[in-house]
Design an enzyme around this catalytic site. Structure first.
Site, PDB file in Angstrom:
ATOM      1  N   THR A  25       8.673  57.973  37.089  1.00  0.00           N
ATOM      2  CA  THR A  25       9.699  58.352  36.239  1.00  0.00           C
ATOM      3  C   THR A  25       9.299  58.751  35.067  1.00  0.00           C
ATOM      4  O   THR A  25       8.495  58.192  34.343  1.00  0.00           O
ATOM      5  CB  THR A  25      10.772  57.206  35.974  1.00  0.00           C
ATOM      6  N   HIS A 177      15.430  55.270  48.005  1.00  0.00           N
ATOM      7  CA  HIS A 177      14.976  54.284  47.307  1.00  0.00           C
ATOM      8  C   HIS A 177      15.591  52.871  47.366  1.00  0.00           C
ATOM      9  O   HIS A 177      16.994  52.881  46.822  1.00  0.00           O
ATOM     10  CB  HIS A 177      15.015  54.801  45.723  1.00  0.00           C
ATOM     11  N   ASN A 180      12.470  48.003  44.029  1.00  0.00           N
ATOM     12  CA  ASN A 180      12.323  47.893  42.680  1.00  0.00           C
ATOM     13  C   ASN A 180      13.733  47.282  42.038  1.00  0.00           C
ATOM     14  O   ASN A 180      13.845  47.569  40.856  1.00  0.00           O
ATOM     15  CB  ASN A 180      12.010  49.194  42.038  1.00  0.00           C
ATOM     16  N   TYR A 182      16.939  48.181  42.233  1.00  0.00           N
ATOM     17  CA  TYR A 182      18.064  48.994  42.175  1.00  0.00           C
ATOM     18  C   TYR A 182      18.979  48.885  43.181  1.00  0.00           C
ATOM     19  O   TYR A 182      19.110  47.696  44.105  1.00  0.00           O
ATOM     20  CB  TYR A 182      17.640  50.629  42.268  1.00  0.00           C
ATOM     21  N   ASN A 237      13.246  44.549  37.568  1.00  0.00           N
ATOM     22  CA  ASN A 237      14.288  44.503  37.191  1.00  0.00           C
ATOM     23  C   ASN A 237      15.229  43.202  37.713  1.00  0.00           C
ATOM     24  O   ASN A 237      16.318  43.304  38.001  1.00  0.00           O
ATOM     25  CB  ASN A 237      15.003  45.821  37.951  1.00  0.00           C
TER      26      ASN A 237
END
Length: 367
Positions: A25, A177, A180, A182, A237
């Site tokens: 990112t 994805h 992580n 999400y 996260n």
């Protein structure tokens, strides 16, 4: 020392070597639209066997950080077409990472200023990025709301439509994805999923959304052009699972028949140690379970790899090795690995947001 640089085929995607640029990112897509500068950035790195783009939102609801790209509007598709054209002109292959952040967002980034969505109404103890007076600023995430079960088919369809948009944009494939912390990872793991319906509780229920998404994407574009990213034990996260080994063994066994191009596994803590002391995990056993179930997709490893570790991983059964932060400062990383360096040091102050500085101005060896 030749295997890392040998050609390889992952599903329907022919690669010049086994070196992969991991998704990174960079927050350089104002209004979620890819720019000409991004085309330069990815084109510079096209000697990698495979480029995986920065995480790219499948919908406005899926956005979680300022100035990250999307793939849900015509102008975004047009922007990505410039990127894929630049990569292909340089002889490279590129897939885009399909992303829904779930609860890792802020009301300022959501449609109508609404709350971010999540499997359960549990706020993530993490931060996201807003642009304040032109400067990227880390802020606490907003309180999420729990998704109604009748909203989930729409999210699955958002992934399907984004996959089709990716092919229209010229990508060689997509990476889902599911790592992580999400949205998909939030559904998978007990620390963020407290649901009592068909998407919560048992391993089978918590894995349901992931498998529905993968099946929708592979039905749309074919398994040979689809990969998936997983992070069994990363605490990124604020997402953890009480017992990840059986959870991810189930996931990989269910993925095996879908003929994916690759499975991309983050070993340890994302961007941190390769071993998480209080969460031991047997990655070799996970790969063995996938193979035993008939999974033939390439096995991609990720986290802190250098030349020596990469060669060891290939000798031990991996097929592809992803390099992350090293690619920020070394656009010609393949050549530098062949020569054993030297490597440009990255400027961490330019990782997120900005323009050419720390993005497209790192010199190649030939310079």
């Amino acid at each position: 020392m030749t295997r890392l640089f040998d050609p390889f085929t992952a599903g329907d995607i022919a690669l010049a070597n086994r070196i992969v640029m991991a998704p990174l990112t960079r927050n350089r897509a104002p209004n979620a639209v890819p720019t000409a500068l991004m085309a330069t950035y990815y084109g510079q790195r096209a000697s990698a066997g495979l480029l995986i783009t920065e995480a790219t939102a499948i919908s406005h609801q899926g956005q979680g950080y300022a100035d990250v790209p999307g793939l849900y509007a015509p102008e975004q598709i047009a922007g990505w077409q410039r990127v894929t054209a630049a990569v292909h002109a340089a002889g490279g292959r590129i897939v885009t990472q399909l992303w829904h952040v779930g609860r890792v967002s802020h009301t300022e980034l959501q449609p109508g200023g609404g709350a971010p969505v999540a499997p359960s109404a549990i706020r993530a103890k993490t931060k996201t990025v807003l642009i304040k007076d032109g400067v990227p600023t880390f802020v606490e995430t907003s309180e999420p709301r729990a998704l109604d079960i009748d909203e989930l088919p729409g999210i699955v369809d958002d992934y399907r439509r984004a996959a089709l948009a990716a092919i229209e944009a010229g990508f060689d494939g997509v990476e889902i994805h599911a790592a992580n912390g999400y949205l998909i990872d939030q559904f998978l793991k007990t620390g963020s999923n407290r649901r009592t319906d068909a998407y919560g509780g048992s391993i089978e229920n918590r894995a349901r959304l992931l498998l529905e998404v993968v099946r929708a994407v592979t039905d749309a574009i074919g398994g040979g052009r689809a990969g998936i990213r997983l992070s069994p034990v990363t605490p990124a996260n604020d997402v953890i699972d009480a017992d990840p080994q059986p959870l991810f063994t189930h996931v990989l066994r269910e993925l095996a028949p879908l003929d994916l191009a690759y499975v991309h596994v983050i070993e340890g803590a994302t961007g941190g140690p390769r071993e998480v002391p209080d969460r031991p995990f047997d990655y070799a056993a996970l790969r063995a379970a996938y193979r035993a179930a008939g999974g033939e997709g390439a096995w991609m490893v990720n986290n802190g790899y250098d030349l020596s570790l990469a060669q060891d991983a290939l000798a031990e059964g991996a097929d592809l090795v992803a390099f992350g932060k090293t690619y920020i400062a070394n656009p010609d990383l393949v050549e530098r690995l062949k020569q054993g360096g030297p490597y440009n040091p990255p400027d961490r102050t330019t990782f997120y947001g900005g323009g050419e500085k720390g993005y497209t101005d790192y010199p190649a060896l030939s310079a």
